[in-house]
Scaffold this active site. Structure first.
Site, PDB file in Angstrom:
ATOM      1  N   TRP A 102     104.626   8.586  41.004  1.00 22.10           N
ATOM      2  CA  TRP A 102     103.785   7.428  41.352  1.00 22.10           C
ATOM      3  C   TRP A 102     103.896   6.297  40.345  1.00 22.10           C
ATOM      4  O   TRP A 102     103.938   5.122  40.724  1.00 22.10           O
ATOM      5  CB  TRP A 102     102.338   7.867  41.568  1.00 22.10           C
ATOM      6  N   ASP A 171      96.168   3.850  37.131  1.00 20.89           N
ATOM      7  CA  ASP A 171      96.114   4.282  38.531  1.00 20.89           C
ATOM      8  C   ASP A 171      95.379   5.632  38.555  1.00 20.89           C
ATOM      9  O   ASP A 171      95.967   6.668  38.288  1.00 20.89           O
ATOM     10  CB  ASP A 171      97.537   4.431  39.088  1.00 20.89           C
ATOM     11  N   LYS A 195      91.283  10.783  48.017  1.00 20.05           N
ATOM     12  CA  LYS A 195      91.259  12.062  47.283  1.00 20.05           C
ATOM     13  C   LYS A 195      89.827  12.351  46.832  1.00 20.05           C
ATOM     14  O   LYS A 195      89.141  13.158  47.453  1.00 20.05           O
ATOM     15  CB  LYS A 195      92.258  12.030  46.138  1.00 20.05           C
TER      16      LYS A 195
HETATM   17  C1  LIG Z   1      98.507   8.719  41.740  1.00 14.10           C
HETATM   18  C2  LIG Z   1      98.840   8.098  43.055  1.00 14.10           C
HETATM   19  N1  LIG Z   1      99.051   6.780  43.133  1.00 14.10           N
HETATM   20  C3  LIG Z   1      99.343   6.178  44.291  1.00 14.10           C
HETATM   21  C4  LIG Z   1      99.448   6.889  45.466  1.00 14.10           C
HETATM   22  C5  LIG Z   1      99.811   6.166  46.733  1.00 14.10           C
HETATM   23  O1  LIG Z   1      98.651   5.906  47.458  1.00 14.10           O
HETATM   24  P1  LIG Z   1      98.728   5.306  48.950  1.00 14.10           P
HETATM   25  O2  LIG Z   1      99.343   6.328  49.822  1.00 14.10           O
HETATM   26  O3  LIG Z   1      97.283   5.022  49.257  1.00 14.10           O
HETATM   27  O4  LIG Z   1      99.530   4.039  48.884  1.00 14.10           O
HETATM   28  C6  LIG Z   1      99.233   8.264  45.444  1.00 14.10           C
HETATM   29  C7  LIG Z   1      99.316   9.040  46.692  1.00 14.10           C
HETATM   30  O5  LIG Z   1      99.222  10.247  46.729  1.00 14.10           O
HETATM   31  C8  LIG Z   1      98.925   8.886  44.215  1.00 14.10           C
HETATM   32  O6  LIG Z   1      98.712  10.209  44.145  1.00 14.10           O
END
Ligand SMILES: Cc1ncc(COP(=O)(O)O)c(C=O)c1O
Length: 359
Positions: A102, A171, A195
């Site tokens: 991520w 994040d 989550k």
């Molecule tokens: C730490 C993290 N950041 C970003 C995301 C991406 O999120 P989204 O699917 O809402 O764009 C995720 C998705 O699992 C994640 O675990």
């Protein structure tokens, strides 16, 4: 129908009490004679819901007054673009700590908007340990340092908050409200809701006032922190039901004792699962124990065939979504706030039984 224990990485398990309240409210929310989905986002009642939700998060995370709480759309990935667009300024620089899938995706996206550097002494992506802070190559002139406190995919988590001289951006999509954080150590925190905060559709952005300035000229209104601050998160029609669910989730956890109480149980849940894996001859977790995630526990059996068998046998026992991410394979149990201790104990009992019968 019996409910299962859902170990999915997201969208993820929700507190059953929240689902029951949503069920009760479905046809008549707050005496409107309508579901919340049918209510105007411009109504006083909905504005009240937004303010109440922001305040609940402020109370639970003890967010200082010089921070805004924005409710935005476009998920975590939306913020991969919004962060650089809003914080970089023209031709500006930022540092990224890439520890997993991520943060790597955020780093790739940010490159469209400025001069972006990786600070760790490795080009690898799926790290099982995090290089010592003293080895990071930090740019003192960076507009911000970006990191992902909990990498969802392999399950690596920072046991500390990096102390740097530039605004820190985190994040927290897979760790918000899972443990206590001192918000004043961050310039910006964001988290997609699916989550620990509720359902997909709304993304929380907690941002220090002085960082909200004119974004890059190409920034769409829906990704502008300035626009969202000035419209109190009601610039356009938001994901109304997702905000409503988040409101219920926050109220639920507040009544359960808040973040300190949640953290205690989360530590216990993760501890018993890692302890079991570590003493087992069959299951392996490859993450450096110092950086193991309390939210996402990855593990695997000796062969890919056994992993596949495990997932389908677990499903028969009401333990679902234990397959690891396709990028890394193996198995993964996500233990978000709504996963009860009983769910983890049931999983461990199943893992013991599976080893006896199949390995
Ligand atoms: C730490 C993290 N950041 C970003 C995301 C991406 O999120 P989204 O699917 O809402 O764009 C995720 C998705 O699992 C994640 O675990």
């Amino acid at each position: 129908m019996k409910r299962v224990y859902n170990f999915a990485a997201g969208p993820a398990i929700l507190p059953e009490a929240v689902l029951r309240t949503a069920q009760q409210d479905m046809l008549n929310w707050r005496d409107t004679g309508m579901s919340v989905m049918e209510v105007s986002h411009r109504s006083a009642l909905f504005e009240e819901l937004v303010q109440e939700t922001q305040q609940l998060l402020r109370d639970m995370m003890r967010i200082p007054n010089n921070y805004q709480v924005l409710l935005m759309a476009a998920g975590g990935r939306g913020q991969f673009a919004a962060v650089p667009m809003n914080l970089l300024g023209e031709n500006s620089r930022a540092d990224y700590v890439v520890t997993g899938n991520w943060s790597h995706a955020a780093y790739i996206e940010a490159q469209k908007y400025g001069s972006i550097r990786r600070v760790l002494p490795t080009d690898a992506v799926d790290l099982v340990t995090i290089p010592e802070f003293s080895t990071w190559q930090l740019d003192p002139k960076a507009r911000y340092l970006y990191y992902t406190p909990n990498e969802t995919l392999l399950g690596t988590e920072f046991p500390y908050v990096p102390q740097v001289g530039v605004p820190l951006v985190a994040d927290m999509t897979s760790c918000i409200l899972s443990r206590e954080y001192d918000v004043s150590q961050f310039g910006l925190i964001y988290a997609a809701a699916q989550k620990n905060l509720g359902q997909a559709g709304v993304t929380v952005v907690i941002v220090r006032d002085d960082l909200i300035t004119e974004p890059l000229s190409i920034t769409p209104g829906v990704l502008s922190y300035l626009v969202f601050r000035d419209s109190n998160s009601l610039y356009n029609t938001p994901a109304t039901y997702a905000i409503y669910i988040m409101n219920l989730v926050l109220k639920y956890w507040q009544a359960e004792g808040g973040v300190a109480a949640i953290e205690k149980i989360n530590q216990q849940k993760a501890q018993i699962l890692y302890d079991y894996i570590d003493q087992s001859d069959a299951y392996v977790n490859s993450v450096d124990p110092h950086y193991r995630s309390a939210m996402n526990v990855s593990f695997s059996l000796p062969t890919p065939e056994l992993n596949i068998q495990f997932v389908s046998a677990a499903k028969q026992h009401g333990l679902v979504n234990l397959k690891g991410h396709s990028r890394v394979g193996g198995l993964r149990a996500s233990l978000y706030n709504a996963m009860p201790l009983a769910g983890v104990k049931t999983l461990i009992a199943f893992m013991q039984q599976f080893v006896k019968e199949a390995v």
